[in-house]
Write a protein that holds these residues in place. Structure first.
Motif, short mmCIF file in Angstrom:
data_model
loop_
_atom_site.label_atom_id
_atom_site.label_comp_id
_atom_site.label_asym_id
_atom_site.label_seq_id
_atom_site.Cartn_x
_atom_site.Cartn_y
_atom_site.Cartn_z
N GLU A 41 0.81 -1.22 0.00
CA GLU A 41 0.00 0.00 0.00
C GLU A 41 0.85 1.27 0.00
O GLU A 41 0.53 2.24 -0.69
CB GLU A 41 -0.93 0.00 1.22
N ASP A 42 1.94 1.27 0.76
CA ASP A 42 2.81 2.45 0.82
C ASP A 42 3.42 2.74 -0.56
O ASP A 42 3.49 3.89 -0.99
CB ASP A 42 3.93 2.25 1.84
N ILE A 43 3.86 1.68 -1.23
CA ILE A 43 4.49 1.85 -2.55
C ILE A 43 3.43 2.23 -3.58
O ILE A 43 3.68 3.06 -4.47
CB ILE A 43 5.23 0.57 -2.96
N THR A 44 2.24 1.66 -3.47
CA THR A 44 1.15 2.02 -4.37
C THR A 44 0.84 3.51 -4.31
O THR A 44 0.62 4.16 -5.34
CB THR A 44 -0.12 1.21 -4.04
N GLN A 45 0.83 4.06 -3.10
CA GLN A 45 0.56 5.49 -2.94
C GLN A 45 1.65 6.34 -3.59
O GLN A 45 1.36 7.37 -4.21
CB GLN A 45 0.45 5.83 -1.45
N LEU A 46 2.91 5.88 -3.48
CA LEU A 46 4.00 6.61 -4.13
C LEU A 46 3.89 6.53 -5.65
O LEU A 46 4.13 7.52 -6.35
CB LEU A 46 5.35 6.04 -3.68
N LEU A 96 9.90 0.62 -6.30
CA LEU A 96 10.33 1.63 -5.34
C LEU A 96 11.69 2.20 -5.73
O LEU A 96 11.90 3.42 -5.69
CB LEU A 96 10.37 1.02 -3.95
N TYR A 97 12.63 1.34 -6.10
CA TYR A 97 13.95 1.81 -6.55
C TYR A 97 13.83 2.61 -7.84
O TYR A 97 14.55 3.60 -8.04
CB TYR A 97 14.90 0.63 -6.76
N TYR A 98 12.94 2.17 -8.72
CA TYR A 98 12.71 2.89 -9.97
C TYR A 98 12.21 4.31 -9.68
O TYR A 98 12.67 5.28 -10.28
CB TYR A 98 11.69 2.13 -10.81
N LEU A 99 11.28 4.44 -8.75
CA LEU A 99 10.77 5.76 -8.38
C LEU A 99 11.88 6.63 -7.79
O LEU A 99 11.97 7.83 -8.09
CB LEU A 99 9.63 5.62 -7.36
N GLN A 100 12.71 6.03 -6.95
CA GLN A 100 13.79 6.80 -6.33
C GLN A 100 14.75 7.36 -7.37
O GLN A 100 15.07 8.56 -7.37
CB GLN A 100 14.56 5.93 -5.34
N ILE A 140 9.85 9.05 -0.95
CA ILE A 140 10.34 7.74 -1.39
C ILE A 140 11.40 7.22 -0.43
O ILE A 140 11.38 6.05 -0.02
CB ILE A 140 10.89 7.83 -2.82
N ASN A 141 12.36 8.08 -0.09
CA ASN A 141 13.43 7.65 0.81
C ASN A 141 12.90 7.23 2.18
O ASN A 141 13.41 6.30 2.80
CB ASN A 141 14.47 8.77 0.96
N ASP A 142 11.87 7.94 2.64
CA ASP A 142 11.26 7.57 3.93
C ASP A 142 10.68 6.16 3.88
O ASP A 142 10.83 5.38 4.84
CB ASP A 142 10.17 8.57 4.31
N VAL A 143 10.03 5.83 2.77
CA VAL A 143 9.45 4.49 2.64
C VAL A 143 10.56 3.44 2.49
O VAL A 143 10.49 2.36 3.09
CB VAL A 143 8.48 4.44 1.44
N LEU A 144 11.59 3.75 1.71
CA LEU A 144 12.72 2.83 1.58
C LEU A 144 13.34 2.52 2.94
O LEU A 144 13.64 1.37 3.25
CB LEU A 144 13.77 3.43 0.64
N GLN A 145 13.54 3.56 3.73
CA GLN A 145 14.14 3.37 5.04
C GLN A 145 13.22 2.59 5.98
O GLN A 145 13.69 1.72 6.74
CB GLN A 145 14.51 4.73 5.64
N SER A 146 11.93 2.86 5.92
CA SER A 146 10.99 2.16 6.80
C SER A 146 10.91 0.68 6.48
O SER A 146 10.59 -0.14 7.35
CB SER A 146 9.59 2.80 6.69
N LYS A 147 11.23 0.30 5.24
CA LYS A 147 11.16 -1.10 4.83
C LYS A 147 12.53 -1.77 4.81
O LYS A 147 12.66 -2.93 4.37
CB LYS A 147 10.48 -1.20 3.46
N GLY A 148 13.56 -1.03 5.26
CA GLY A 148 14.90 -1.59 5.29
C GLY A 148 15.50 -1.80 3.91
O GLY A 148 16.38 -2.65 3.74
#
Length: 337
Positions: A41-46, A96-100, A140-148
């Motif tokens: 869901e977090d990535i979908t929102q991004l 997620l990496y693609y978005l970043q 994006i970075n916040d979500v990446l960090q939250s998911k390790g």
């Protein structure tokens, strides 16, 4: 946006707007597909946020071009260039990496565009785009960090005091003992490794779903080049016991169902090459050690040849949309005659 302006668009403004339109029309197709396949869901929102930004840019550029009576690029569209119903080709992590990376690259591109804009409405548009991407990258970075999943650059030891280079050996790299990598060299080697790893994963997926034989062979070749460059950058980092980023081939599924048009995948491949040329050129300029600069030069020549072959495929199939250019005065003279 206030479009009331009597000043004609300059070559720089037209070109930058045209490029953003083409890129965002392609991004729209890709993100619509990512939106359909993403589970998190977090990535979908991004993904949806990125899609909204791309679509808003297309709308605003269309307004500017219509005011100028400048032709709207054909670009890409959902009906022709993507199969939203296709099975999953990439994992959520890949999206997620693609978005970043897309946000980082867009941020740099909008910064350049802003410096080239003189007309008020165009300057405001590029400024708005830049601020959007700054905010989006933080999200994006916040979500990446939250998911390790956030890829952290290597750390450096803290020196006791400042120092100066003592001799010419700082520049050498072929004979004698090589000095350890400088911070700028580490950053560029690490970043170029990461981008090639992501690019390799993207091209693996593209090659699995490509229809045209020429396109499929081209994409496989690009994957092999990207993987080879990863090995080269990784070996330089490992010489100084510096870890390289993780590879990303496992972020691609085994789907072979039509997902993206060959035209769209070739566009993305040539865009990746263009970005690689820019990053390698900058890296070469920021690498005092001669062996590293020579390596970048060699790799640049390889991807420039690859780029030329890609352009030939685009032209062969009528997929290369002509960018803004100067008038051909000789052609005009022939028509009058």
């Amino acid at each position: 946006m206030n479009l009331e302006n009597n000043q004609s668009l300059t070559s720089a403004e037209i070109t930058q707007l045209w490029v953003i339109y083409m890129q965002d029309s392609a991004v729209t197709c890709q993100l619509q597909y990512f939106s359909a396949i993403t589970n998190d869901e977090d990535i979908t929102q991004l993904v949806q946020h990125g899609l909204n930004l791309a679509q808003s840019h297309i709308t605003k550029i269309t307004e500017i071009f219509n005011q100028e009576q400048y032709p709207i690029p054909y670009g890409f569209n959902t009906d022709e260039d993507v199969n939203i119903s296709a099975p999953r080709l990439y994992s959520d992590s890949f999206s997620l990496y693609y978005l970043q990376q897309g946000a980082i690259i867009s941020m740099q591109a909008h910064s350049v565009s802003l410096g080239l804009a003189g007309r008020e409405d165009v300057y405001h548009f590029f400024s708005e785009c830049l601020m959007e991407q700054i905010t989006f990258l933080k999200m994006i970075n916040d979500v990446l960090q939250s998911k390790g999943l956030y890829t952290t650059y290597p750390t450096l030891p803290k020196p006791e005091k400042y120092d100066f280079v003592k001799n010419q050996s700082f520049l050498t790299g072929y004979f004698g003992e090589r000095r350890p990598l400088a911070g700028t060299e580490i950053n560029n080697l690490f970043g170029n490794y990461f981008r090639n790893a992501l690019g390799s994963a993207a091209l693996i997926g593209f090659s699995q779903v490509a229809k045209n034989t020429d396109v499929r062979k081209y994409l496989v070749r690009g994957k092999e080049i990207a993987q080879k460059h990863c090995e080269i950058f990784g070996s330089m980092l490992h010489e100084d016991d510096i870890p390289a980023p993780a590879k990303m081939e496992d972020l691609v599924t085994d789907s072979t169902t039509y997902t993206f048009s060959d035209k769209l995948m070739m566009f993305y491949s040539t865009e990746l090459i263009a970005l690689g040329v820019g990053f390698y050129g900058t890296s070469m300029a920021m690498s005092p050690r001669r062996d590293i600069g020579v390596t970048y030069n060699r790799l640049l020549n390889e991807i420039l040849k690859y780029a030329e072959d890609g352009a030939n495929i685009l032209i062969k199939h009528g997929w290369m949309e002509e960018p803004p250019r100067a008038l051909d005065r000789d052609e005009l003279a022939k028509k009058k005659g």
